[in-house]
Write an enzyme that holds these catalytic residues in place. Structure first.
Site, PDB file in Angstrom:
ATOM      1  N   LYS A 137     -54.403 -50.206  10.954  1.00  0.00           N
ATOM      2  CA  LYS A 137     -54.612 -51.528  11.536  1.00  0.00           C
ATOM      3  C   LYS A 137     -54.233 -51.556  13.015  1.00  0.00           C
ATOM      4  O   LYS A 137     -54.931 -52.163  13.829  1.00  0.00           O
ATOM      5  CB  LYS A 137     -53.762 -52.523  10.747  1.00  0.00           C
ATOM      6  CG  LYS A 137     -54.033 -53.961  11.007  1.00  0.00           C
ATOM      7  CD  LYS A 137     -53.446 -54.813   9.890  1.00  0.00           C
ATOM      8  CE  LYS A 137     -51.989 -54.499   9.589  1.00  0.00           C
ATOM      9  NZ  LYS A 137     -51.105 -54.748  10.748  1.00  0.00           N
TER      10      LYS A 137
ATOM     11  N   ARG B 117     -49.676 -35.033   5.802  1.00  0.00           N
ATOM     12  CA  ARG B 117     -49.127 -34.739   7.130  1.00  0.00           C
ATOM     13  C   ARG B 117     -47.958 -33.783   6.977  1.00  0.00           C
ATOM     14  O   ARG B 117     -46.919 -34.131   6.428  1.00  0.00           O
ATOM     15  CB  ARG B 117     -48.625 -36.018   7.799  1.00  0.00           C
ATOM     16  CG  ARG B 117     -49.705 -37.000   8.151  1.00  0.00           C
ATOM     17  CD  ARG B 117     -49.051 -38.186   8.852  1.00  0.00           C
ATOM     18  NE  ARG B 117     -49.839 -39.391   8.689  1.00  0.00           N
ATOM     19  CZ  ARG B 117     -49.319 -40.613   8.546  1.00  0.00           C
ATOM     20  NH1 ARG B 117     -48.007 -40.774   8.534  1.00  0.00           N
ATOM     21  NH2 ARG B 117     -50.092 -41.646   8.423  1.00  0.00           N
TER      22      ARG B 117
ATOM     23  N   ARG C  29     -48.843 -63.320   6.560  1.00  0.00           N
ATOM     24  CA  ARG C  29     -48.518 -62.378   5.486  1.00  0.00           C
ATOM     25  C   ARG C  29     -48.536 -63.049   4.129  1.00  0.00           C
ATOM     26  O   ARG C  29     -48.537 -62.365   3.111  1.00  0.00           O
ATOM     27  CB  ARG C  29     -47.105 -61.814   5.687  1.00  0.00           C
ATOM     28  CG  ARG C  29     -47.014 -60.766   6.757  1.00  0.00           C
ATOM     29  CD  ARG C  29     -45.580 -60.288   6.888  1.00  0.00           C
ATOM     30  NE  ARG C  29     -45.400 -59.550   8.118  1.00  0.00           N
ATOM     31  CZ  ARG C  29     -45.676 -58.256   8.238  1.00  0.00           C
ATOM     32  NH1 ARG C  29     -46.095 -57.557   7.200  1.00  0.00           N
ATOM     33  NH2 ARG C  29     -45.515 -57.661   9.393  1.00  0.00           N
TER      34      ARG C  29
ATOM     35  N   ARG D  95     -43.638 -51.322   0.544  1.00  0.00           N
ATOM     36  CA  ARG D  95     -44.393 -52.184   1.457  1.00  0.00           C
ATOM     37  C   ARG D  95     -45.792 -52.450   0.906  1.00  0.00           C
ATOM     38  O   ARG D  95     -46.345 -53.527   1.070  1.00  0.00           O
ATOM     39  CB  ARG D  95     -44.458 -51.544   2.857  1.00  0.00           C
ATOM     40  CG  ARG D  95     -43.110 -51.604   3.579  1.00  0.00           C
ATOM     41  CD  ARG D  95     -43.222 -51.160   5.029  1.00  0.00           C
ATOM     42  NE  ARG D  95     -43.634 -49.776   5.144  1.00  0.00           N
ATOM     43  CZ  ARG D  95     -44.538 -49.324   6.009  1.00  0.00           C
ATOM     44  NH1 ARG D  95     -45.114 -50.145   6.843  1.00  0.00           N
ATOM     45  NH2 ARG D  95     -44.852 -48.044   6.038  1.00  0.00           N
TER      46      ARG D  95
ATOM     47  N   ARG E 271     -44.153 -34.312   6.169  1.00  0.00           N
ATOM     48  CA  ARG E 271     -43.480 -34.965   7.290  1.00  0.00           C
ATOM     49  C   ARG E 271     -42.779 -36.254   6.883  1.00  0.00           C
ATOM     50  O   ARG E 271     -41.680 -36.529   7.303  1.00  0.00           O
ATOM     51  CB  ARG E 271     -44.497 -35.260   8.401  1.00  0.00           C
ATOM     52  CG  ARG E 271     -43.816 -35.568   9.713  1.00  0.00           C
ATOM     53  CD  ARG E 271     -44.805 -35.786  10.825  1.00  0.00           C
ATOM     54  NE  ARG E 271     -45.479 -37.065  10.681  1.00  0.00           N
ATOM     55  CZ  ARG E 271     -46.337 -37.539  11.583  1.00  0.00           C
ATOM     56  NH1 ARG E 271     -46.640 -36.832  12.642  1.00  0.00           N
ATOM     57  NH2 ARG E 271     -46.897 -38.704  11.406  1.00  0.00           N
TER      58      ARG E 271
END
Ligand SMILES: [Zn+2]
Length: 209
Positions: free
Chosen positions: A13, A122, A87, A163, A152
């Site tokens: 985003k 990653r 939100r 989240r 990572r």
């Protein structure tokens, strides 16, 4: 034109927001930055907000809305872009009730599985700290130095899951809310960023889209 950009955590985003701002002169609101600015300004509102943050508590909707309305009123007639805000349904309804209606709501859609795969692909080299994608280098070794590659964001995955669950519960219902108002454009966020932006640009009727 007033725009709201919504999407799950780690969906890209922020990148889309920057690409929009390159082409359109808009005032951009990110509530994280706005919270920090309000607190550091030392205003009465900032002090109230700070007391919640200091106690590790969520800042209540009512305070968030006071801060956002203050910002929107300051923007005046200029077009605005809300990055990841509202939100919650309560916040969305409060915006509408005050007459701050978006013309376009871009709802980026990416499944939790795809996002987790991205995060876990990653890799970072434990010797030279170079980052690599598992899709390119497999499980290693590091193509630069031969060192061992490790995930990572290994400890970030749990926080991502929290989240994402939060997004699904509180923010995802806004897609249906704005769809019912005729302003939602759903964008497939599994595409590469430049193709995601093509969809975003065409929904905003940007030149060259
Ligand atoms: Zn290396």
């Amino acid at each position: 034109m007033n725009v709201i950009l919504l999407g799950p955590p780690a969906c890209g985003k922020g990148t889309q927001c920057q690409l929009i701002l390159k082409q359109l002169a808009m005032e951009c609101l990110g509530t994280g930055q706005l919270l920090r600015d309000e607190v550091s300004s030392g205003s009465e509102l900032g002090k109230e907000i700070d007391s919640f943050i200091n106690h590790g508590a969520y800042v209540p909707d009512a305070l968030i809305m006071r801060m956002v309305f203050k910002w929107l009123n300051g923007v005046g007639e200029k077009p605005w872009l809300l990055d990841g805000f509202p939100r919650t349904l309560v916040q969305a309804e409060a915006l509408n009730a005050e007459g701050f209606r978006p013309d376009v709501v871009i709802g980026i859609e990416v499944s939790q599985d795809v996002l987790e795969e991205r995060i876990l692909s990653r890799l970072i080299c434990s010797s030279c700290s170079a980052t690599h994608s598992r899709k390119v280098v497999g499980d290693g070794p590091c193509p630069d130095c031969g060192g061992v590659l490790v995930v990572r964001d290994d400890d970030g995955i749990e926080s991502f899951r929290k989240r994402y669950a939060n997004f699904n519960e509180l923010t995802k219902p806004l897609y249906a809310y704005y769809e019912a108002q005729g302003s939602l454009v759903r964008v497939d966020g599994t595409l590469p960023p430049e193709q995601v932006f093509e969809r975003v640009a065409s929904s905003l009727k940007l030149p060259g889209a």
